[in-house]
Design a protein around this motif. Sequence first.
Motif, mmCIF file in Angstrom:
data_model
loop_
_atom_site.group_PDB
_atom_site.id
_atom_site.type_symbol
_atom_site.label_atom_id
_atom_site.label_comp_id
_atom_site.label_asym_id
_atom_site.label_seq_id
_atom_site.Cartn_x
_atom_site.Cartn_y
_atom_site.Cartn_z
ATOM 1 N N ILE A 1 0.524 -5.608 1.795
ATOM 2 C CA ILE A 1 1.429 -5.245 2.883
ATOM 3 C C ILE A 1 1.270 -3.756 3.157
ATOM 4 O O ILE A 1 1.325 -2.942 2.233
ATOM 5 C CB ILE A 1 2.881 -5.588 2.508
ATOM 6 N N MET A 2 1.069 -3.422 4.427
ATOM 7 C CA MET A 2 0.816 -2.032 4.810
ATOM 8 C C MET A 2 1.854 -1.562 5.818
ATOM 9 O O MET A 2 1.788 -1.930 6.996
ATOM 10 C CB MET A 2 -0.585 -1.904 5.419
ATOM 11 N N PRO A 3 2.827 -0.761 5.403
ATOM 12 C CA PRO A 3 3.757 -0.183 6.376
ATOM 13 C C PRO A 3 2.984 0.659 7.391
ATOM 14 O O PRO A 3 2.111 1.453 7.017
ATOM 15 C CB PRO A 3 4.669 0.689 5.513
ATOM 16 N N LYS A 4 3.272 0.471 8.653
ATOM 17 C CA LYS A 4 2.554 1.200 9.704
ATOM 18 C C LYS A 4 2.649 2.708 9.510
ATOM 19 O O LYS A 4 1.706 3.450 9.810
ATOM 20 C CB LYS A 4 3.128 0.799 11.069
ATOM 21 N N SER A 5 3.778 3.157 8.972
ATOM 22 C CA SER A 5 3.987 4.598 8.773
ATOM 23 C C SER A 5 3.051 5.188 7.732
ATOM 24 O O SER A 5 2.888 6.414 7.661
ATOM 25 C CB SER A 5 5.440 4.860 8.365
ATOM 26 N N THR A 6 2.433 4.346 6.908
ATOM 27 C CA THR A 6 1.549 4.861 5.850
ATOM 28 C C THR A 6 0.115 5.031 6.314
ATOM 29 O O THR A 6 -0.724 5.530 5.553
ATOM 30 C CB THR A 6 1.539 3.923 4.627
ATOM 31 N N ILE A 7 -0.204 4.622 7.520
ATOM 32 C CA ILE A 7 -1.598 4.642 7.979
ATOM 33 C C ILE A 7 -1.996 6.050 8.414
ATOM 34 O O ILE A 7 -1.338 6.669 9.250
ATOM 35 C CB ILE A 7 -1.813 3.640 9.132
ATOM 36 N N VAL A 8 -3.073 6.540 7.827
ATOM 37 C CA VAL A 8 -3.616 7.859 8.150
ATOM 38 C C VAL A 8 -5.086 7.694 8.532
ATOM 39 O O VAL A 8 -5.674 6.629 8.299
ATOM 40 C CB VAL A 8 -3.472 8.832 6.962
ATOM 41 N N PRO A 9 -5.711 8.720 9.109
ATOM 42 C CA PRO A 9 -7.101 8.565 9.566
ATOM 43 C C PRO A 9 -8.108 8.172 8.494
ATOM 44 O O PRO A 9 -8.842 7.208 8.647
ATOM 45 C CB PRO A 9 -7.425 9.943 10.159
ATOM 46 N N ARG A 10 -8.133 8.916 7.360
ATOM 47 C CA ARG A 10 -9.245 8.701 6.428
ATOM 48 C C ARG A 10 -8.932 9.266 5.049
ATOM 49 O O ARG A 10 -7.820 9.709 4.775
ATOM 50 C CB ARG A 10 -10.532 9.318 6.989
ATOM 51 N N SER B 1 0.823 -1.203 0.000
ATOM 52 C CA SER B 1 0.000 0.000 0.000
ATOM 53 C C SER B 1 0.861 1.258 0.000
ATOM 54 O O SER B 1 1.863 1.343 0.700
ATOM 55 C CB SER B 1 -0.915 -0.010 1.226
ATOM 56 N N GLU B 2 0.453 2.239 -0.798
ATOM 57 C CA GLU B 2 1.133 3.533 -0.810
ATOM 58 C C GLU B 2 0.749 4.337 0.430
ATOM 59 O O GLU B 2 1.589 4.985 1.057
ATOM 60 C CB GLU B 2 0.742 4.324 -2.064
ATOM 61 N N ILE B 3 -0.536 4.308 0.737
ATOM 62 C CA ILE B 3 -1.061 4.972 1.929
ATOM 63 C C ILE B 3 -2.310 4.201 2.332
ATOM 64 O O ILE B 3 -3.010 3.643 1.483
ATOM 65 C CB ILE B 3 -1.366 6.461 1.656
ATOM 66 N N THR B 4 -2.566 4.141 3.637
ATOM 67 C CA THR B 4 -3.639 3.297 4.154
ATOM 68 C C THR B 4 -4.598 4.132 4.977
ATOM 69 O O THR B 4 -4.182 4.880 5.857
ATOM 70 C CB THR B 4 -3.049 2.169 5.021
ATOM 71 N N LEU B 5 -5.898 4.017 4.697
ATOM 72 C CA LEU B 5 -6.923 4.799 5.370
ATOM 73 C C LEU B 5 -7.556 3.954 6.470
ATOM 74 O O LEU B 5 -8.271 2.989 6.197
ATOM 75 C CB LEU B 5 -7.992 5.245 4.368
ATOM 76 N N ALA B 6 -7.286 4.320 7.722
ATOM 77 C CA ALA B 6 -7.717 3.508 8.859
ATOM 78 C C ALA B 6 -9.233 3.420 8.971
ATOM 79 O O ALA B 6 -9.793 2.344 9.198
ATOM 80 C CB ALA B 6 -7.125 4.068 10.144
#
Length: 238
Positions: free
Chosen positions: A173-182, A141-146
Motif C-alpha cells: 500500500i502506497m500513500p500518495k503523499s509518500t511518492i517522490v521523484p527518485r 511503503s514508507e516512501i515511494t520512488l516514482a
Amino acid sequence: MNGTIQNRDAFLSQIANRLGRERKTSLERPKWKYNPQDEVLKDATQDDLVEVLKQQCNNIHTKFVQTNSANLVASLKEVVDGYGGGSIVVGNDKRFEQFGLSELLKKDWPESGSEVHVWDHTLGRENIEKANLANVGISISEITLAESATAVLFSSKDQGRTISFLPNYSIIIMPKSTIVPRMTQGARFVREKVKNGEQIASCVNFISGPSDSADIEMIPVIGVHGPIKMTYIVVDDL
C-alpha cells in the motif's frame, strides 16, 4: 565488553604524513556546483508522479491499483481475492488503523477463506514460519520512488522484512503523499530521520516489483525468489 582504541591519533597522523597532507579532524559536506540528480522530475506534481509510477509498473511486471481511503478496503479485498485468498501476513503497523484496515486485518476473511496473521515480536521465529506459509503479504511503503517504482520498507520488531518476500504474493500500500521523484529524495528522507535523532531500521528494503532473473542472468523469469507477483495500491491520502 567494549574494546579500547590505542595510539589512534599517532596512527592517523602517520598516514596523513605519508600522504603528504595535513591530518583532518573534521569533515564538511561538499557543495557541488551542479546537482543533476535534483533536475529529474523536479517540476512534477503529485499526480504527475503517480502517472510516472504507473507507467514504470508496466516495466517491472507489477500490477497498479489506484484508490482512495473510502474504497481501500474494497480494493484490497479484490486484490487478495484475485490472488486466491488463503493465509495473509501483515505487520503490526499503526497506519493500518489510519486507513481503516485494522478491524479487517484482525479477523479472518470468511468469504475468501483468508486467515490473517499480524506480526507479533513476542512470537519470535513463529512469525517467519507464518510468513513462509502465507499466500499474501501486505505492507505499507514508507516512501515511494516514482522513477523506478520502488517501495521503501523499514523493518522493525513489528514489521519483519520477510512479510514482503516470503509469501507467494506481495501487496504494498502506497500513500500518495509518500511518492517522490527518485532515489535522491529517498536518501534524503532517510538522512533527515537520522539527523533528527529518529530510530532507523537496521534493514531498509528498496523493492521494485517481483524478483526478476534478468537482473542477473539477462533471461527474464519473474518470481524466481521472493513473491511470484506483486501489486501496488496507491491510496489518495492528500
